[in-house]
Design a protein around this motif. Structure first.
Motif, mmCIF file in Angstrom:
data_model
loop_
_atom_site.group_PDB
_atom_site.id
_atom_site.type_symbol
_atom_site.label_atom_id
_atom_site.label_comp_id
_atom_site.label_asym_id
_atom_site.label_seq_id
_atom_site.Cartn_x
_atom_site.Cartn_y
_atom_site.Cartn_z
ATOM 1 N N VAL A 4 0.840 -1.196 0.000
ATOM 2 C CA VAL A 4 0.000 0.000 0.000
ATOM 3 C C VAL A 4 0.878 1.250 0.000
ATOM 4 C CG1 VAL A 4 -1.693 1.325 1.318
ATOM 5 C CG2 VAL A 4 -1.933 -1.154 1.133
ATOM 6 N N ALA A 5 1.900 1.246 0.815
ATOM 7 C CA ALA A 5 2.814 2.391 0.881
ATOM 8 C C ALA A 5 3.551 2.580 -0.439
ATOM 9 C CB ALA A 5 3.808 2.209 2.020
ATOM 10 N N ARG A 6 4.020 1.504 -1.033
ATOM 11 C CA ARG A 6 4.716 1.588 -2.330
ATOM 12 C C ARG A 6 3.803 2.161 -3.401
ATOM 13 N NH1 ARG A 6 7.183 -4.256 -1.987
ATOM 14 N NH2 ARG A 6 8.989 -3.820 -0.693
ATOM 15 N N GLU A 7 2.580 1.679 -3.439
ATOM 16 C CA GLU A 7 1.635 2.163 -4.444
ATOM 17 C C GLU A 7 1.316 3.639 -4.241
ATOM 18 O OE1 GLU A 7 -0.426 2.245 -7.816
ATOM 19 O OE2 GLU A 7 0.759 0.542 -7.104
ATOM 20 N N ALA A 8 1.160 4.057 -3.004
ATOM 21 C CA ALA A 8 0.896 5.463 -2.710
ATOM 22 C C ALA A 8 2.064 6.340 -3.153
ATOM 23 C CB ALA A 8 0.630 5.641 -1.222
ATOM 24 N N ILE A 9 3.271 5.892 -2.880
ATOM 25 C CA ILE A 9 4.470 6.649 -3.282
ATOM 26 C C ILE A 9 4.584 6.681 -4.796
ATOM 27 C CG2 ILE A 9 6.990 6.648 -3.254
ATOM 28 C CD1 ILE A 9 6.731 5.509 -0.354
ATOM 29 N N ARG A 10 4.367 5.556 -5.436
ATOM 30 C CA ARG A 10 4.440 5.470 -6.894
ATOM 31 C C ARG A 10 3.423 6.428 -7.531
ATOM 32 N NH1 ARG A 10 3.712 0.175 -7.596
ATOM 33 N NH2 ARG A 10 5.928 -0.191 -7.412
ATOM 34 N N THR A 11 2.210 6.418 -7.031
ATOM 35 C CA THR A 11 1.166 7.300 -7.561
ATOM 36 C C THR A 11 1.540 8.760 -7.366
ATOM 37 O OG1 THR A 11 -0.536 5.637 -7.125
ATOM 38 C CG2 THR A 11 -1.279 7.908 -7.391
ATOM 39 N N TYR A 12 2.042 9.094 -6.192
ATOM 40 C CA TYR A 12 2.444 10.475 -5.921
ATOM 41 C C TYR A 12 3.546 10.930 -6.871
ATOM 42 C CZ TYR A 12 4.504 14.509 -3.665
ATOM 43 O OH TYR A 12 5.019 15.754 -3.429
ATOM 44 N N VAL A 13 4.552 10.097 -7.057
ATOM 45 C CA VAL A 13 5.682 10.453 -7.926
ATOM 46 C C VAL A 13 5.217 10.622 -9.362
ATOM 47 C CG1 VAL A 13 7.853 9.601 -8.901
ATOM 48 C CG2 VAL A 13 7.444 9.448 -6.441
ATOM 49 N N GLU A 14 4.389 9.706 -9.849
ATOM 50 C CA GLU A 14 3.898 9.803 -11.221
ATOM 51 C C GLU A 14 3.057 11.062 -11.420
ATOM 52 O OE1 GLU A 14 1.826 6.178 -11.968
ATOM 53 O OE2 GLU A 14 3.661 5.018 -12.193
ATOM 54 N N THR A 15 2.192 11.353 -10.487
ATOM 55 C CA THR A 15 1.325 12.526 -10.585
ATOM 56 C C THR A 15 2.131 13.803 -10.513
ATOM 57 O OG1 THR A 15 -0.469 11.299 -9.554
ATOM 58 C CG2 THR A 15 -0.679 13.685 -9.583
ATOM 59 N N THR A 16 3.051 13.868 -9.579
ATOM 60 C CA THR A 16 3.877 15.057 -9.417
ATOM 61 C C THR A 16 4.750 15.268 -10.643
ATOM 62 O OG1 THR A 16 3.885 14.742 -7.040
ATOM 63 C CG2 THR A 16 5.576 16.187 -7.937
ATOM 64 N N SER A 17 5.325 14.209 -11.162
ATOM 65 C CA SER A 17 6.189 14.320 -12.329
ATOM 66 C C SER A 17 5.405 14.823 -13.538
ATOM 67 C CB SER A 17 6.829 12.974 -12.652
ATOM 68 O OG SER A 17 7.659 12.568 -11.593
ATOM 69 N N ARG A 18 4.205 14.297 -13.746
ATOM 70 C CA ARG A 18 3.373 14.752 -14.861
ATOM 71 C C ARG A 18 2.991 16.209 -14.697
ATOM 72 N NH1 ARG A 18 -0.706 9.944 -14.656
ATOM 73 N NH2 ARG A 18 0.771 8.277 -15.004
ATOM 74 N N ARG A 19 2.632 16.573 -13.489
ATOM 75 C CA ARG A 19 2.231 17.957 -13.228
ATOM 76 C C ARG A 19 3.401 18.896 -13.501
ATOM 77 N NH1 ARG A 19 0.536 17.850 -7.775
ATOM 78 N NH2 ARG A 19 -1.243 16.717 -8.572
#
Length: 42
Positions: A4-19
């Motif tokens: 769960v923690a890995r997925e949350a971090i992965r999602t955050y990084v992908e979203t932030t990078s795209r933004r």
């Protein structure tokens, strides 16, 4: 729990990078086409 923690971090990084990429592209390219966009808006 780790998954769960890995997925949350992965999602955050992908979203932030795209933004950040979108912000950078808009900052660099929008002024370049500002006059054309202004004409299209009239």
């Amino acid at each position: 729990m780790q998954d769960v923690a890995r997925e949350a971090i992965r999602t955050y990084v992908e979203t932030t990078s795209r933004r950040e990429l979108l912000d950078r592209v808009l900052d660099e390219e929008l002024p370049r086409y500002a006059e054309s966009l202004e004409r299209l808006g009239q």
